[in-house]
Structures are given as structure tokens and as C-alpha cells.
Design an enzyme around this catalytic site. Structure first.
Site, mmCIF file in Angstrom:
data_model
loop_
_atom_site.group_PDB
_atom_site.id
_atom_site.type_symbol
_atom_site.label_atom_id
_atom_site.label_comp_id
_atom_site.label_asym_id
_atom_site.label_seq_id
_atom_site.Cartn_x
_atom_site.Cartn_y
_atom_site.Cartn_z
ATOM 1 N N GLU A 229 0.815 -1.204 0.000
ATOM 2 C CA GLU A 229 0.000 0.000 0.000
ATOM 3 C C GLU A 229 0.856 1.264 0.000
ATOM 4 O OE1 GLU A 229 0.785 -0.977 4.334
ATOM 5 O OE2 GLU A 229 0.404 -2.067 2.477
ATOM 6 N N HIS A 230 0.252 2.369 -0.432
ATOM 7 C CA HIS A 230 0.925 3.668 -0.369
ATOM 8 C C HIS A 230 1.140 4.028 1.102
ATOM 9 C CE1 HIS A 230 1.498 8.030 -0.655
ATOM 10 N NE2 HIS A 230 1.803 7.843 -1.920
#
Length: 354
Positions: A229-230
């Protein structure tokens, strides 16, 4: 006073601001006035439609700070991810290559185009003003959608899904896109991300290779980004895992961000939510209690707030006049309540996909 409610036309400037400041830029929340205006109209139509099973309905909500008179957050539910067109992801798989003559057996990780998530209800397009991140407002906005789904289950699928933005490097580029998609579009990640938001993602799947992608052929940076994920969304992912979502083998076709899924009845908000009749008392007279999400039972006039989970000996939920007015409820009317705090969750894969 913060409240989550359905979006209305007057919220358009606020949605434009939230779309333009989202980090990273979201495909499903483009900073495009016409698309955002269409999103609000579609949400309003969905709220007035008689629904017996999920279809192409979309429900867009905003978080409003009443003291500031500002829309400070937005989030959306798509009743069926692939209602209009197939919702494509990459599915992580394992192929076995073996040769008895050479005494070789290798397990090779691959990615295959899939539209299995198309039938799921998708929680998407969430953006929150930076001033409210890390506060209860963030959880309220993210999970008020579950309070809405809990009240109108016929409108949504049994399986809920969330696609989180994937990892980007210091230049805002996706290592995964640069190793895969760029070869077929000759365009950078940010440009293609904007085009997909204004149009759709279906044209991506039409051009991308239809055969499995062998991970050993990708760059090390691309392989490391798969299912990652970011950084700005790590807390959000952790919270939804604590809610009861689990990682699936699906990742986004642009940046390989993780897709998490859950049977809705297994989520904490569904399992721990209860109905209570309202008892109105002055705020100064309310006992101390843990915060909870409180939602009324009005479809078009849906409201969800954070208030103290203060119960009377007879099971009535005690609300201040301010909160009662905000929810549009009178004494004796029922509201749905669920604890705001979540138990510690586990970062696990869907057992059905292992």
C-alpha cells in the site's frame, strides 16, 4: 460537530478540493468537475431508487464540519464494482513448471487478469482534509459506510472489497506500472491514472496482455511493490484489517496496490452494532462512556455521528439535544450504534484464496 451524510449539489466545490488534494491522486476520485457533478447526481438517484438487489447504484457521502461550515471529507460505495463494465484486477497465482527428464520442478509466481471482484460491493474514493487525519473523523468517514450498508443489506453484495492505492516512489511514479503497463501505453503513471479516472479502467484491460505475467521477468522494484500500500494509507489499511477485512490475492492493475475483501457479516461493525431507542438528556447530564458511531434510519436523510455510547439501565441510548437534532431523531426513535474502537486485528489472507 462532525456528521457524515449523502452528498448534494452544493457540495461540489468541496469535492473538487478534496479530489485535488488527495494523496496520492485517486483514479476513482478525479479532479474533474463534470465527473464529480455526475457522481453526486448518480448518488441522489440511487437513494431514491427502489432496490431489491445490488446493481449500478453508487452512494457518495461527505463529512461535514458544521462549525466550520465546510465539507472536509468524502467517501463512496459502489453497490457492484463491475455493474457497468468488468472491474479488472491482477490475481496472484502460482504455476508449476516441471521436467522429469531434467529433474526440475519450479514454482513460478504469476499475475493474471481477473474480473472476479466485479460482483463485490466496493468501498472507494475516500479523501479527507489533512487537518482531520489521525482523529476520530477519519474512522467515522471510513466506517459510516458500513453503518449504511448494515441498514440496507438488500442494496449491497455479501462480499465487500476495498482497493488501496499502491506504492509510489519519490517521484510519484509506480514501479509496477513502469515495469508492466508503460510498455503497452508509453505513458507515465500519473497521466494514465488521470485518464482512467476521467474515462474508465476498462480500456486498460483491453490493451494489457491477456496472458499471465511471470513475476521473475519484472524488475525487482516492481515485484517489491506488488500488494504494497501507499505509505499514506497504512493506517487506513490497518484499521480495515482490524474491522475484519482480509488480504486477497488481487491487486490493482495500475500500481499493484492491495485489494482486501470480507464477508460483511464477519465485520466488527456488523457484529457489534445494535439498535437502541433514544432518550434525550442535556449534554452535561450524560455519563462518561466510550465513543460510538450513531446512525439514524433514514435512507435519503442518512446521518452518522460520533457520540458517547451512554446507555440507560433500560437500554436507551442517551443523546444530547444537539446530537439528536443532528441525526433528526426524537425521543423514543431507534438509532443504530456501534463502538468506534476496534479490537486488534490480524493481517491475514483470505483462506479461500490460499
Amino acid at each position: 460537530m462532525l456528521v457524515v451524510r449523502p452528498a448534494k449539489p452544493a457540495d461540489l466545490p468541496g469535492l473538487e478540493r478534496l479530489a485535488s488534494t488527495a494523496t496520492p491522486k485517486l483514479t476513482n476520485l478525479p479532479a474533474h468537475r463534470d465527473r464529480l457533478e455526475e457522481r453526486i447526481s448518480r448518488s441522489q438517484r440511487s437513494l431514491t431508487r427502489e432496490v431489491e438487489f445490488p446493481g449500478d447504484e453508487s452512494y457518495t457521502f461527505v463529512l461535514e464540519d458544521l462549525e466550520r461550515g465546510e465539507v472536509v471529507g468524502t467517501a463512496t460505495i459502489r453497490a457492484q464494482a463491475g455493474a457497468h463494465e468488468a472491474y479488472y484486477t491482477y490475481r496472484q497465482e502460482t504455476l508449476i513448471h516441471a521436467s522429469q527428464q531434467l529433474n526440475v520442478r519450479r514454482e513460478v509466481q504469476t499475475l493474471s487478469l481477473s474480473h472476479e471482484v466485479s460482483e463485490a460491493t466496493l468501498l472507494c474514493a475516500m479523501s479527507l482534509d489533512a487537518r482531520y487525519k489521525g482523529t476520530s473523523a477519519e474512522s467515522l468517514l471510513r466506517r459510516a459506510r458500513l453503518m449504511f450498508i448494515a441498514q440496507y443489506p438488500e442494496r449491497f453484495a455479501e462480499i465487500l472489497a476495498i482497493a488501496f492505492p499502491g506504492y509510489l516512489d519519490a517521484d510519484g511514479e509506480s514501479p509496477f506500472w513502469n515495469s508492466v503497463g508503460r510498455h503497452f501505453f508509453v505513458r507515465g503513471y500519473q497521466e494514465i491514472n488521470h485518464l482512467a479516472g476521467v474515462r474508465s479502467k476498462s480500456f486498460i484491460a483491453e490493451v494489457m496482455p491477456q496472458f499471465p505475467l511471470y513475476l521473475p521477468l519484472l524488475t525487482p522494484q516492481a515485484r517489491a511493490a506488488i500488494g504494497r500500500e501507499h505509505p499514506q494509507h497504512e493506517t487506513a489499511l490497518d484499521e480495515m484489517l482490524a474491522e475484519g477485512f482480509v488480504r486477497s490475492r488481487h491487486v490493482d492493475i495500475f500500481d499493484a496496490g492491495p485489494v482486501i475483501k470480507a464477508e460483511r457479516e464477519r465485520l466488527q461493525t456488523f457484529r457489534r452494532s445494535t439498535w437502541h431507542p433514544v432518550r434525550i438528556r442535556p449534554a452535561s447530564a450524560l455519563p462518561d462512556a466510550e465513543p460510538a458511531m450513531i446512525a439514524n434510519q433514514k435512507l435519503g436523510g442518512f446521518r452518522c455521528v460520533v457520540a458517547r455510547y451512554a446507555l440507560s439501565p433500560t437500554g436507551q441510548l442517551m443523546l444530547s439535544p444537539e446530537h439528536a437534532e443532528l441525526l433528526g431523531v426524537e425521543e423514543g426513535r431507534a438509532v443504530l450504534a456501534a463502538p468506534l474502537a476496534l479490537p486488534a486485528g490480524e493481517d491475514t489472507f483470505d483462506e479461500g484464496e490460499l
